[in-house]
Scaffold this active site. Sequence first.
Site, PDB file in Angstrom:
ATOM      1  N   GLN A 104       9.556  69.429  -4.255  1.00  0.00           N
ATOM      2  CA  GLN A 104      10.575  68.528  -3.725  1.00  0.00           C
ATOM      3  C   GLN A 104      11.914  69.264  -3.745  1.00  0.00           C
ATOM      4  OE1 GLN A 104      12.630  65.311  -5.957  1.00  0.00           O
ATOM      5  NE2 GLN A 104      11.512  63.928  -4.589  1.00  0.00           N
ATOM      6  N   TYR A 174      21.133  60.521  -2.878  1.00  0.00           N
ATOM      7  CA  TYR A 174      21.447  61.925  -3.081  1.00  0.00           C
ATOM      8  C   TYR A 174      22.273  62.365  -1.863  1.00  0.00           C
ATOM      9  CZ  TYR A 174      18.270  62.415  -7.089  1.00  0.00           C
ATOM     10  OH  TYR A 174      17.680  62.316  -8.319  1.00  0.00           O
ATOM     11  N   ALA A 350       3.414  57.633  -9.648  1.00  0.00           N
ATOM     12  CA  ALA A 350       4.295  58.369 -10.560  1.00  0.00           C
ATOM     13  C   ALA A 350       4.105  57.890 -11.984  1.00  0.00           C
ATOM     14  CB  ALA A 350       5.745  58.213 -10.113  1.00  0.00           C
ATOM     15  N   ARG A 351       4.619  56.689 -12.296  1.00  0.00           N
ATOM     16  CA  ARG A 351       4.566  56.210 -13.676  1.00  0.00           C
ATOM     17  C   ARG A 351       3.142  56.093 -14.199  1.00  0.00           C
ATOM     18  NH1 ARG A 351       8.202  50.944 -12.820  1.00  0.00           N
ATOM     19  NH2 ARG A 351       7.113  51.092 -10.811  1.00  0.00           N
TER      20      ARG A 351
END
Length: 405
Positions: A104, A174, A350-351
Amino acid sequence: MAGPRTAPTVFTPATLGPITLRNRIIKAATFEGRTPGDLVTDELIAFHEEVAAGGVGMTTVAYCAVAPEGRTQGGQLWMRPEAVPGLRRLTDAVHAQGAAAQAQIGHAGIVADSTSTGRPALGPGRRFNPMTFRFTQAATTADIARIAAAHGDAAVIAEESGFDAVEVHLGHNYFASSFLSPAINRRTDGFGGSLENRARVALDALRAVRERVGDRIAVTTKLSMDDGVPGGFWTDEAMVLAEWIDREGLVDAMELTVGSSPLNPMYLFRGDAPVREMAELMPPVRKAGIRMFGKYKIKHYPYRPLFLLEQAEQIKSVVENTKLTLLGGITDLDGMTTAMDRGFDFVAMARALLREPDLVNRIAADASTHSLCIHCNRCMPTNFFNTRCVLRPETVGLLPFPADA
Protein backbone atom coordinates in the site's frame (compact mmCIF):
# COMPACT_ATOMS: atom_id res chain seq x y z
CA MET A 1 -29.01 -20.66 -24.39
CA ALA A 2 -26.66 -19.72 -21.58
CA GLY A 3 -28.01 -20.11 -18.07
CA PRO A 4 -27.78 -17.53 -15.29
CA ARG A 5 -24.32 -16.53 -14.13
CA THR A 6 -23.13 -18.55 -11.17
CA ALA A 7 -21.19 -16.53 -8.62
CA PRO A 8 -17.71 -17.86 -7.92
CA THR A 9 -16.92 -19.20 -4.50
CA VAL A 10 -14.48 -17.19 -2.44
CA PHE A 11 -12.00 -20.07 -2.52
CA THR A 12 -11.67 -20.20 -6.30
CA PRO A 13 -8.58 -18.60 -7.93
CA ALA A 14 -9.03 -15.14 -9.43
CA THR A 15 -7.06 -12.94 -11.79
CA LEU A 16 -6.02 -9.47 -10.70
CA GLY A 17 -4.38 -7.68 -13.59
CA PRO A 18 -1.39 -9.80 -14.62
CA ILE A 19 -1.44 -12.06 -11.54
CA THR A 20 -3.63 -14.89 -10.27
CA LEU A 21 -4.53 -15.19 -6.59
CA ARG A 22 -5.14 -18.62 -5.08
CA ASN A 23 -8.42 -17.34 -3.61
CA ARG A 24 -10.43 -14.13 -3.37
CA ILE A 25 -9.55 -13.18 0.21
CA ILE A 26 -7.20 -10.24 0.79
CA LYS A 27 -5.57 -9.14 4.01
CA ALA A 28 -6.45 -5.44 4.07
CA ALA A 29 -3.79 -2.90 4.98
CA THR A 30 -3.36 -2.25 8.70
CA PHE A 31 -0.48 -0.32 10.23
CA GLU A 32 1.97 -2.88 11.55
CA GLY A 33 4.16 -0.68 13.75
CA ARG A 34 7.14 -2.89 12.99
CA THR A 35 9.56 -0.59 11.15
CA PRO A 36 11.21 1.48 13.89
CA GLY A 37 14.16 2.37 11.66
CA ASP A 38 12.09 3.18 8.55
CA LEU A 39 13.04 -0.22 7.10
CA VAL A 40 11.73 -3.79 7.10
CA THR A 41 12.35 -5.82 10.25
CA ASP A 42 12.18 -9.54 10.97
CA GLU A 43 9.03 -8.79 12.98
CA LEU A 44 7.33 -7.23 9.96
CA ILE A 45 8.24 -10.23 7.82
CA ALA A 46 6.91 -12.63 10.45
CA PHE A 47 3.66 -10.65 10.66
CA HIS A 48 2.90 -11.08 6.96
CA GLU A 49 4.34 -14.57 6.73
CA GLU A 50 1.90 -15.70 9.44
CA VAL A 51 -1.10 -14.24 7.58
CA ALA A 52 0.10 -15.76 4.29
CA ALA A 53 0.48 -19.16 5.93
CA GLY A 54 -3.03 -18.68 7.31
CA GLY A 55 -4.51 -18.93 3.83
CA VAL A 56 -5.18 -15.48 2.34
CA GLY A 57 -4.80 -14.99 -1.38
CA MET A 58 -2.86 -11.76 -0.88
CA THR A 59 -1.54 -9.77 2.08
CA THR A 60 -1.12 -6.00 2.00
CA VAL A 61 1.89 -4.30 3.56
CA ALA A 62 1.08 -0.93 5.11
CA TYR A 63 1.99 1.76 5.20
CA CYS A 64 4.63 2.31 2.50
CA ALA A 65 4.97 6.09 2.31
CA VAL A 66 6.05 7.61 -0.99
CA ALA A 67 8.08 10.38 0.69
CA PRO A 68 9.57 10.97 4.14
CA GLU A 69 7.08 13.69 5.04
CA GLY A 70 4.31 11.38 3.82
CA ARG A 71 4.73 9.01 6.78
CA THR A 72 2.04 9.12 9.43
CA GLN A 73 4.77 9.06 12.07
CA GLY A 74 8.52 8.81 12.40
CA GLY A 75 10.06 5.36 12.19
CA GLN A 76 7.65 4.32 9.45
CA LEU A 77 8.70 2.68 6.21
CA TRP A 78 9.11 4.89 3.18
CA MET A 79 9.91 3.66 -0.32
CA ARG A 80 13.50 4.18 -1.45
CA PRO A 81 16.34 2.00 -2.79
CA GLU A 82 17.62 1.25 0.73
CA ALA A 83 14.31 -0.44 1.50
CA VAL A 84 14.49 -2.94 -1.36
CA PRO A 85 16.58 -5.73 0.27
CA GLY A 86 14.29 -5.96 3.28
CA LEU A 87 11.14 -5.73 1.18
CA ARG A 88 12.51 -8.49 -1.05
CA ARG A 89 12.98 -10.73 1.99
CA LEU A 90 9.37 -10.00 2.96
CA THR A 91 7.89 -10.78 -0.45
CA ASP A 92 9.98 -13.96 -0.70
CA ALA A 93 8.62 -15.11 2.66
CA VAL A 94 5.02 -14.40 1.62
CA HIS A 95 5.47 -16.14 -1.73
CA ALA A 96 6.93 -19.18 0.00
CA GLN A 97 3.58 -19.55 1.77
CA GLY A 98 1.65 -19.47 -1.52
CA ALA A 99 0.22 -15.96 -1.19
CA ALA A 100 0.74 -12.78 -3.20
CA ALA A 101 2.13 -9.58 -1.68
CA GLN A 102 0.74 -6.08 -2.16
CA ALA A 103 2.33 -2.80 -1.04
CA GLN A 104 0.00 0.00 0.00
CA ILE A 105 1.62 3.24 -1.16
CA GLY A 106 0.52 6.75 -0.40
CA HIS A 107 1.18 10.09 1.25
CA ALA A 108 -0.25 10.80 4.70
CA GLY A 109 -0.77 14.53 4.07
CA ILE A 110 -2.65 16.10 6.97
CA VAL A 111 -2.65 12.79 8.86
CA ALA A 112 1.14 12.95 9.26
CA ASP A 113 2.45 13.65 12.76
CA SER A 114 4.93 16.39 11.97
CA THR A 115 6.23 16.36 15.55
CA SER A 116 7.31 12.77 14.94
CA THR A 117 8.53 12.92 11.34
CA GLY A 118 10.32 16.25 11.80
CA ARG A 119 8.84 17.48 8.52
CA PRO A 120 5.83 19.69 7.77
CA ALA A 121 2.51 17.97 7.17
CA LEU A 122 1.07 18.96 3.79
CA GLY A 123 -2.53 19.39 2.73
CA PRO A 124 -4.84 21.51 0.62
CA GLY A 125 -4.45 24.47 2.98
CA ARG A 126 -3.20 25.62 6.35
CA ARG A 127 -5.11 23.72 9.03
CA PHE A 128 -4.70 23.20 12.76
CA ASN A 129 -4.23 19.60 13.85
CA PRO A 130 -5.51 19.21 17.44
CA MET A 131 -3.74 15.88 17.78
CA THR A 132 -0.28 17.39 17.20
CA PHE A 133 -0.97 21.04 18.16
CA ARG A 134 0.61 22.10 14.87
CA PHE A 135 -0.63 23.55 11.61
CA THR A 136 -0.42 21.73 8.32
CA GLN A 137 1.08 23.61 5.40
CA ALA A 138 -0.66 24.27 2.10
CA ALA A 139 0.93 22.12 -0.59
CA THR A 140 2.30 24.11 -3.50
CA THR A 141 1.76 23.07 -7.11
CA ALA A 142 5.39 21.89 -7.05
CA ASP A 143 4.65 19.77 -3.95
CA ILE A 144 1.64 18.23 -5.67
CA ALA A 145 3.61 17.36 -8.80
CA ARG A 146 6.47 15.93 -6.72
CA ILE A 147 4.12 13.75 -4.68
CA ALA A 148 2.36 12.41 -7.77
CA ALA A 149 5.74 11.49 -9.29
CA ALA A 150 6.77 9.92 -5.97
CA HIS A 151 3.85 7.51 -6.27
CA GLY A 152 5.28 6.29 -9.57
CA ASP A 153 8.75 5.96 -8.03
CA ALA A 154 7.33 4.01 -5.09
CA ALA A 155 5.52 1.63 -7.42
CA VAL A 156 8.80 0.90 -9.20
CA ILE A 157 10.47 0.24 -5.84
CA ALA A 158 7.64 -2.16 -5.02
CA GLU A 159 8.09 -3.95 -8.34
CA GLU A 160 11.85 -4.25 -7.78
CA SER A 161 11.13 -5.65 -4.32
CA GLY A 162 9.05 -8.51 -5.67
CA PHE A 163 5.57 -7.20 -4.90
CA ASP A 164 2.79 -8.56 -7.07
CA ALA A 165 0.61 -5.47 -6.65
CA VAL A 166 0.52 -1.92 -5.33
CA GLU A 167 -2.48 -0.32 -3.67
CA VAL A 168 -2.66 3.46 -4.02
CA HIS A 169 -4.21 4.99 -0.89
CA LEU A 170 -7.01 7.40 -1.87
CA GLY A 171 -8.91 7.26 1.40
CA HIS A 172 -9.31 8.44 4.97
CA ASN A 173 -8.36 12.06 4.19
CA TYR A 174 -4.73 11.27 3.59
CA PHE A 175 -3.12 13.60 1.04
CA ALA A 176 -5.16 12.73 -2.07
CA SER A 177 -8.35 12.17 -0.11
CA SER A 178 -8.01 15.49 1.72
CA PHE A 179 -8.08 17.23 -1.66
CA LEU A 180 -11.25 15.33 -2.55
CA SER A 181 -13.06 16.54 0.58
CA PRO A 182 -14.92 19.88 0.34
CA ALA A 183 -14.80 20.00 4.16
CA ILE A 184 -11.01 20.23 4.03
CA ASN A 185 -10.14 21.55 0.57
CA ARG A 186 -11.02 25.25 0.34
CA ARG A 187 -8.55 26.06 -2.43
CA THR A 188 -9.52 28.44 -5.21
CA ASP A 189 -6.91 27.32 -7.74
CA GLY A 190 -7.02 24.39 -10.17
CA PHE A 191 -7.02 21.90 -7.27
CA GLY A 192 -10.13 23.20 -5.51
CA GLY A 193 -13.77 23.85 -6.17
CA SER A 194 -15.25 21.40 -8.67
CA LEU A 195 -14.88 17.64 -8.27
CA GLU A 196 -12.84 17.62 -11.46
CA ASN A 197 -10.32 19.95 -9.81
CA ARG A 198 -10.38 18.23 -6.41
CA ALA A 199 -9.83 14.84 -8.04
CA ARG A 200 -6.67 15.90 -9.91
CA VAL A 201 -4.34 14.86 -7.08
CA ALA A 202 -5.85 11.38 -6.87
CA LEU A 203 -5.98 10.82 -10.62
CA ASP A 204 -2.45 12.11 -11.19
CA ALA A 205 -1.11 9.72 -8.54
CA LEU A 206 -2.85 6.79 -10.24
CA ARG A 207 -1.63 7.87 -13.66
CA ALA A 208 1.95 8.14 -12.41
CA VAL A 209 1.79 4.60 -11.04
CA ARG A 210 0.23 3.09 -14.15
CA GLU A 211 2.70 4.91 -16.40
CA ARG A 212 5.69 3.61 -14.46
CA VAL A 213 4.70 -0.05 -13.93
CA GLY A 214 2.26 -0.59 -16.79
CA ASP A 215 0.71 -4.04 -16.61
CA ARG A 216 3.78 -5.74 -15.14
CA ILE A 217 2.23 -5.79 -11.66
CA ALA A 218 -1.34 -5.28 -10.53
CA VAL A 219 -2.45 -1.77 -9.59
CA THR A 220 -5.29 -1.32 -7.09
CA THR A 221 -6.61 1.54 -5.00
CA LYS A 222 -8.25 2.01 -1.63
CA LEU A 223 -11.01 4.50 -2.44
CA SER A 224 -13.13 6.34 0.12
CA MET A 225 -16.86 6.39 -0.53
CA ASP A 226 -17.41 9.15 2.03
CA ASP A 227 -15.63 10.97 4.85
CA GLY A 228 -18.39 10.61 7.43
CA VAL A 229 -18.39 14.35 8.21
CA PRO A 230 -20.84 17.13 7.28
CA GLY A 231 -19.89 18.82 4.04
CA GLY A 232 -17.29 16.20 3.22
CA PHE A 233 -16.71 13.89 0.27
CA TRP A 234 -19.82 11.81 -0.22
CA THR A 235 -21.00 8.75 -2.18
CA ASP A 236 -22.46 10.68 -5.10
CA GLU A 237 -19.05 12.18 -5.87
CA ALA A 238 -17.29 8.87 -5.16
CA MET A 239 -19.46 7.26 -7.83
CA VAL A 240 -18.33 9.86 -10.36
CA LEU A 241 -14.66 9.44 -9.42
CA ALA A 242 -14.91 5.65 -9.55
CA GLU A 243 -16.44 5.94 -13.03
CA TRP A 244 -13.56 8.15 -14.17
CA ILE A 245 -10.97 5.72 -12.79
CA ASP A 246 -12.77 2.80 -14.41
CA ARG A 247 -13.13 4.49 -17.78
CA GLU A 248 -9.44 5.37 -17.92
CA GLY A 249 -8.37 1.88 -16.86
CA LEU A 250 -6.11 3.22 -14.13
CA VAL A 251 -6.46 0.29 -11.72
CA ASP A 252 -7.25 -3.40 -11.80
CA ALA A 253 -9.34 -3.32 -8.62
CA MET A 254 -10.81 -0.89 -6.11
CA GLU A 255 -11.13 -1.63 -2.40
CA LEU A 256 -13.98 0.50 -1.07
CA THR A 257 -13.70 2.19 2.30
CA VAL A 258 -15.07 5.12 4.31
CA GLY A 259 -14.01 7.49 7.06
CA SER A 260 -11.62 10.28 7.90
CA SER A 261 -8.58 9.57 10.07
CA PRO A 262 -8.31 13.19 11.31
CA LEU A 263 -12.03 14.00 11.50
CA ASN A 264 -13.99 10.78 12.16
CA PRO A 265 -11.79 7.69 12.46
CA MET A 266 -14.39 5.34 13.98
CA TYR A 267 -16.68 5.75 10.97
CA LEU A 268 -14.69 2.93 9.38
CA PHE A 269 -13.87 0.99 12.54
CA ARG A 270 -17.40 0.12 13.60
CA GLY A 271 -17.66 -1.20 17.13
CA ASP A 272 -16.27 0.01 20.44
CA ALA A 273 -14.31 3.27 20.65
CA PRO A 274 -11.30 2.62 22.92
CA VAL A 275 -10.51 6.24 23.79
CA ARG A 276 -8.66 5.49 27.04
CA GLU A 277 -6.39 2.89 25.43
CA MET A 278 -5.70 5.17 22.47
CA ALA A 279 -4.58 7.96 24.78
CA GLU A 280 -2.45 5.56 26.83
CA LEU A 281 -0.47 4.29 23.85
CA MET A 282 0.02 7.47 21.84
CA PRO A 283 3.14 9.64 21.83
CA PRO A 284 2.99 12.47 24.42
CA VAL A 285 1.68 15.22 22.14
CA ARG A 286 -1.04 13.07 20.62
CA LYS A 287 -1.90 11.70 24.06
CA ALA A 288 -2.66 15.24 25.21
CA GLY A 289 -4.71 15.85 22.07
CA ILE A 290 -6.78 12.70 22.58
CA ARG A 291 -7.44 13.58 26.21
CA MET A 292 -8.58 17.07 25.25
CA PHE A 293 -10.45 16.40 22.02
CA GLY A 294 -11.04 12.63 21.93
CA LYS A 295 -14.65 12.76 23.08
CA TYR A 296 -15.42 15.12 20.19
CA LYS A 297 -13.39 13.31 17.49
CA ILE A 298 -13.83 9.65 18.39
CA LYS A 299 -17.46 8.68 17.99
CA HIS A 300 -19.08 5.28 18.37
CA TYR A 301 -20.75 3.44 15.50
CA PRO A 302 -22.42 0.07 16.17
CA TYR A 303 -20.94 -2.92 14.38
CA ARG A 304 -22.93 -5.09 12.00
CA PRO A 305 -21.79 -7.66 9.44
CA LEU A 306 -21.13 -6.35 5.91
CA PHE A 307 -21.62 -2.79 7.09
CA LEU A 308 -20.34 -1.25 3.82
CA LEU A 309 -22.22 -3.55 1.42
CA GLU A 310 -25.12 -1.30 0.40
CA GLN A 311 -22.89 1.72 -0.09
CA ALA A 312 -20.34 -0.29 -2.07
CA GLU A 313 -23.12 -1.52 -4.33
CA GLN A 314 -23.73 2.08 -5.37
CA ILE A 315 -20.14 2.27 -6.60
CA LYS A 316 -20.54 -1.10 -8.27
CA SER A 317 -23.50 0.23 -10.26
CA VAL A 318 -21.26 2.62 -12.23
CA VAL A 319 -18.10 0.52 -12.60
CA GLU A 320 -17.96 -1.65 -15.70
CA ASN A 321 -14.43 -3.00 -16.11
CA THR A 322 -12.63 -2.66 -12.78
CA LYS A 323 -12.86 -5.40 -10.17
CA LEU A 324 -14.20 -4.49 -6.75
CA THR A 325 -13.17 -5.58 -3.27
CA LEU A 326 -15.69 -5.48 -0.44
CA LEU A 327 -14.34 -4.46 2.95
CA GLY A 328 -16.09 -4.10 6.29
CA GLY A 329 -17.60 -6.70 8.59
CA ILE A 330 -16.48 -9.80 6.69
CA THR A 331 -15.68 -12.46 9.26
CA ASP A 332 -17.18 -15.74 8.06
CA LEU A 333 -18.08 -17.76 4.98
CA ASP A 334 -21.67 -16.50 4.93
CA GLY A 335 -20.46 -12.92 4.54
CA MET A 336 -17.91 -13.87 1.90
CA THR A 337 -20.56 -15.80 -0.04
CA THR A 338 -22.95 -12.86 0.11
CA ALA A 339 -20.24 -10.61 -1.35
CA MET A 340 -19.63 -13.05 -4.20
CA ASP A 341 -23.37 -13.46 -4.83
CA ARG A 342 -23.76 -9.66 -4.99
CA GLY A 343 -21.10 -9.45 -7.70
CA PHE A 344 -17.96 -8.43 -5.81
CA ASP A 345 -14.72 -9.99 -7.00
CA PHE A 346 -12.74 -10.03 -3.73
CA VAL A 347 -13.28 -9.60 -0.02
CA ALA A 348 -10.88 -7.96 2.42
CA MET A 349 -10.38 -8.55 6.14
CA ALA A 350 -8.26 -6.74 8.70
CA ARG A 351 -9.24 -6.96 12.37
CA ALA A 352 -10.44 -10.56 12.09
CA LEU A 353 -6.99 -11.59 10.82
CA LEU A 354 -5.26 -9.75 13.65
CA ARG A 355 -7.33 -11.89 16.01
CA GLU A 356 -6.77 -15.12 14.04
CA PRO A 357 -4.14 -15.04 11.28
CA ASP A 358 -5.16 -18.60 10.28
CA LEU A 359 -8.86 -17.77 10.01
CA VAL A 360 -9.00 -18.36 6.25
CA ASN A 361 -7.60 -21.89 6.57
CA ARG A 362 -10.01 -22.59 9.41
CA ILE A 363 -13.00 -21.43 7.35
CA ALA A 364 -11.83 -23.52 4.40
CA ALA A 365 -11.70 -26.57 6.67
CA ASP A 366 -15.01 -25.89 8.45
CA ALA A 367 -17.65 -23.72 6.79
CA SER A 368 -19.33 -23.03 10.14
CA THR A 369 -16.25 -21.22 11.52
CA HIS A 370 -16.86 -17.74 12.86
CA SER A 371 -14.21 -15.19 13.77
CA LEU A 372 -13.36 -14.66 17.43
CA CYS A 373 -13.00 -10.90 16.82
CA ILE A 374 -15.40 -8.99 19.07
CA HIS A 375 -14.84 -5.60 17.37
CA CYS A 376 -13.55 -4.00 20.57
CA ASN A 377 -11.05 -2.03 18.42
CA ARG A 378 -8.36 -2.18 21.10
CA CYS A 379 -6.04 -3.28 18.30
CA MET A 380 -6.21 0.25 16.87
CA PRO A 381 -3.95 2.06 19.36
CA THR A 382 -1.36 -0.73 19.31
CA ASN A 383 -0.13 0.36 15.88
CA PHE A 384 2.11 2.87 17.63
CA PHE A 385 4.37 0.08 18.85
CA ASN A 386 3.36 -3.30 17.29
CA THR A 387 -0.13 -3.82 15.92
CA ARG A 388 -1.79 -6.80 17.53
CA CYS A 389 -5.07 -8.14 18.88
CA VAL A 390 -4.98 -7.59 22.63
CA LEU A 391 -7.05 -10.74 23.16
CA ARG A 392 -4.51 -13.13 21.66
CA PRO A 393 -2.74 -15.06 24.45
CA GLU A 394 0.73 -14.09 23.21
CA THR A 395 0.01 -10.41 23.88
CA VAL A 396 0.01 -10.93 27.64
CA GLY A 397 2.80 -8.86 29.17
CA LEU A 398 3.34 -6.84 25.97
CA LEU A 399 0.65 -4.23 26.51
CA PRO A 400 0.82 -1.12 28.67
CA PHE A 401 -2.78 -1.71 29.74
CA PRO A 402 -4.58 -4.87 30.90
CA ALA A 403 -5.89 -7.02 28.03
CA ASP A 404 -9.24 -7.32 29.83
CA ALA A 405 -9.54 -3.62 30.59
